[in-house]
Design a protein around this motif. Structure first.
Motif, PDB file in Angstrom:
ATOM      1  N   ALA A 412     -19.436  11.681  25.748  1.00 56.08           N
ATOM      2  CA  ALA A 412     -18.522  11.007  26.669  1.00 56.08           C
ATOM      3  C   ALA A 412     -17.285  11.879  26.841  1.00 56.08           C
ATOM      4  O   ALA A 412     -17.178  12.972  26.263  1.00 56.08           O
ATOM      5  CB  ALA A 412     -18.148   9.633  26.124  1.00 56.08           C
ATOM      6  N   TRP A 427     -17.988   6.633  29.489  1.00 54.57           N
ATOM      7  CA  TRP A 427     -19.295   6.657  28.837  1.00 54.57           C
ATOM      8  C   TRP A 427     -20.387   6.603  29.908  1.00 54.57           C
ATOM      9  O   TRP A 427     -20.436   5.678  30.715  1.00 54.57           O
ATOM     10  CB  TRP A 427     -19.446   5.473  27.882  1.00 54.57           C
ATOM     11  N   PRO A 428     -21.277   7.598  29.925  1.00 51.19           N
ATOM     12  CA  PRO A 428     -22.357   7.603  30.920  1.00 51.19           C
ATOM     13  C   PRO A 428     -23.224   6.357  30.815  1.00 51.19           C
ATOM     14  O   PRO A 428     -23.473   5.844  29.719  1.00 51.19           O
ATOM     15  CB  PRO A 428     -23.153   8.861  30.557  1.00 51.19           C
ATOM     16  N   ASP A 432     -28.096   6.982  34.035  1.00 48.08           N
ATOM     17  CA  ASP A 432     -27.415   7.931  34.916  1.00 48.08           C
ATOM     18  C   ASP A 432     -28.057   9.307  34.931  1.00 48.08           C
ATOM     19  O   ASP A 432     -27.733  10.131  35.785  1.00 48.08           O
ATOM     20  CB  ASP A 432     -25.943   8.068  34.523  1.00 48.08           C
ATOM     21  N   TYR A 487     -17.368  11.894  38.803  1.00 52.24           N
ATOM     22  CA  TYR A 487     -18.476  11.524  37.914  1.00 52.24           C
ATOM     23  C   TYR A 487     -19.725  11.284  38.747  1.00 52.24           C
ATOM     24  O   TYR A 487     -19.673  10.583  39.762  1.00 52.24           O
ATOM     25  CB  TYR A 487     -18.137  10.265  37.114  1.00 52.24           C
ATOM     26  N   PRO A 508     -21.072   4.631  35.242  1.00 51.32           N
ATOM     27  CA  PRO A 508     -20.539   4.736  33.885  1.00 51.32           C
ATOM     28  C   PRO A 508     -19.774   3.482  33.470  1.00 51.32           C
ATOM     29  O   PRO A 508     -19.481   2.609  34.295  1.00 51.32           O
ATOM     30  CB  PRO A 508     -19.569   5.919  34.003  1.00 51.32           C
TER      31      PRO A 508
END
Length: 516
Positions: A412, A427-428, A432, A487, A508
């Protein structure tokens, strides 16, 4: 405990579309670049920068559909007589009037199939322009013809509005076929009408007299950057009175098919209908729901609905802000979830209506732009959280502009104010994935620039439509700067190997960090 959500319209600084057109028509350089200025296509030009005032900068594109050329206008709101004019490669998708005129020409063509259940819909790509011998291009909107009787079920054609001609076999579009992907019947061209309403509203969430969230929400149709928008856009997001995000939106959306050639750069400002039950306290297009809204993801057998715009619903723990979008035959869900504990969960969902292509393997890529302002715009820092073998993740500062992929020990990232150490961890999401060569990367950490809202990618070859965010990387120092994070979430759609989780959703979790 009681929760109250209030919604009220707020003014949107900048120029309206008609103001942009009038400015262009009266400018000598614009008239020198374009073939005609009477029927220009233009959108609103929102003011740029943090807390834009009367002298804020703006950028706008105006397009001449006759000459198939565009220019960009750059200037400030207080000096419209000093606007700079530049040629532009922007080619906006067909407007409602163009599509209606093209559909009328198509229906009058003797080759148009008979039957009351034939549907004319918006396909991909939206244009199939034809190059003349002199190098100029004829603008030709595309239309899809869906004939449930088959023979074939799907035909994609191009319409020359000036010549009143239909090309039944244009180049670089899907071939006529009986292949019929997806379940949902497409909306017919002209069946949805924008009935106005405010472009943006202020939203407040108050629990037991304490204001948890205070933010401005922009409808997809007005989201920035133009001309393709960025889904539901959030501005000046405050949690418990403290500013955390100055702007949050999703300006880049693309897809590449398994053949490595078929690709699209999509748009995220065309609203479509979904089901939402409740009241409209701020006018048409804004609904405060008494039950969770239902998009194409929640209603796999029926994508029809009674609402078009942005819906809000608080379930006792979080506020959901959702809109359903269309880009050709694709249907997207732009979704923000703001929890009472300060957690922010951006979400984006993928679906489609009946078409000849999406049953073929393809991968979607969605890129959020998160402009963090934590205890002020400046003095922020970013750290990478990675597994060093210990109980606690290692925190490694990132000092210069860079990009990252979610691989190896990287778990992360966190963006913090250097003084207060307050901020957010990124945090993914579980689904993803990580980028391939077309997706380029999974995160970018950049110094804030008001003009870096769009990467410059466009419809064309894979090298054109892939994200060009790396062009913003120039080695600038970002330690203690005003930070922007991009992101990316990546979703592989493969009907031969369907995902086990419900819906096709990426995004995320932004988890608050409080160290004071």
């Amino acid at each position: 405990m009681s929760v109250k959500v209030t919604i009220e319209p707020v003014r949107r600084p900048g120029l309206r579309a008609e103001q942009v057109r009038e400015l262009a028509r009266g400018h000598a350089q614009v008239r020198g670049h374009l073939e005609q200025v009477e029927e220009l296509i233009a959108g609103d030009a929102a003011a740029l920068g943090h807390d834009p005032g009367p002298g804020a900068a703006f950028r706008a594109h105006v397009f001449d559909p006759v000459g198939n050329r565009a220019v960009e206008l750059r200037g400030t709101l207080d000096r419209l007589d000093e606007v700079e004019v530049r040629p532009s490669a922007v080619r906006p998708r067909p407007q409602p009037g163009e599509l209606a005129a093209a559909a009328e020409i198509l229906r009058g063509d003797p080759r148009f199939p008979s039957g009351e259940d034939v549907v004319i819909y918006e396909p991909m790509p939206p244009l199939a322009d034809l190059e003349r011998p002199d190098g100029s291009l004829v603008r030709r909107p595309t239309l899809g013809v869906y004939n449930p009787a088959g023979g074939p079920r799907h035909q994609i054609v191009a319409v020359d509005l000036a010549a009143h001609e239909v090309d039944w076999h244009p180049a670089d579009v899907a071939a006529h076929t009986d292949d019929d992907c997806e379940k949902h019947l497409p909306e017919g061209v002209g069946s949805l009408v924008d009935r106005g309403g405010p472009d943006q509203v202020r939203v407040r969430v108050v629990r037991d007299g304490v204001e948890l969230w205070n933010l401005v929400v922009v409808r997809p149709r007005a989201s920035q950057p133009a001309p393709d928008g960025a889904g539901v856009e959030l501005l000046n997001v405050r949690y418990r009175g403290k500013l955390v995000l100055r702007q949050a939106h999703m300006p880049v959306l693309n897809v590449l098919y398994g053949d490595g050639e078929t690709n699209f750069r999509d748009w995220a400002n065309q609203e479509t209908v979904f089901k939402a039950t409740g009241e409209d306290p701020a006018g048409w297009g804004w609904r405060l729901c008494s039950a969770p809204p239902q998009t194409i993801l929640e209603r796999p057998e029926d994508d029809r609905g009674d609402f078009q715009g942005v819906a809000f619903h608080h379930d006792g723990e979080e506020l959901r802000i959702v809109s359903e979008l269309q880009a050709g035959w694709y249907r997207y869900v732009s979704d923000w979830r703001l929890a009472d504990d300060g957690t922010i969960r951006p979400r984006f969902g993928f679906a489609g209506t009946k078409d000849p292509m999406t049953c073929n393997r393809h991968q979607h890529h969605a890129y959020w732009r998160l402009d963090f302002d934590l205890d002020g715009a400046a003095n922020d820092t970013v750290e990478q959280l990675q597994d060093g073998g210990g109980i606690v993740l290692d925190s490694v500062p990132i000092k210069r502009e860079t990009s990252r992929r979610r691989r190896g020990t990287i778990k992360a990232w966190q963006v913090l104010d250097k003084k207060t150490r307050r901020g957010y961890q990124i945090w993914p999401g579980e689904h993803d994935s990580s980028s391939d060569s077309y997706g380029v990367a999974d995160a970018w950490f950049l110094r804030h620039r008001a003009t870096e809202l769009h990467d410059g990618g466009h419809m064309g070859r894979p090298s054109d439509s892939k994200t060009h965010l790396n062009r913003f990387l120039d080695g600038e120092d970002i330690d203690g700067a005003n930070l922007v994070v991009w992101y990316a979430g990546h979703f592989l759609h493969d009907q031969a190997a369907p995902e086990p989780h419900q819906g096709h959703i990426v995004g995320p979790d932004l988890i608050p960090v409080r160290e004071d």
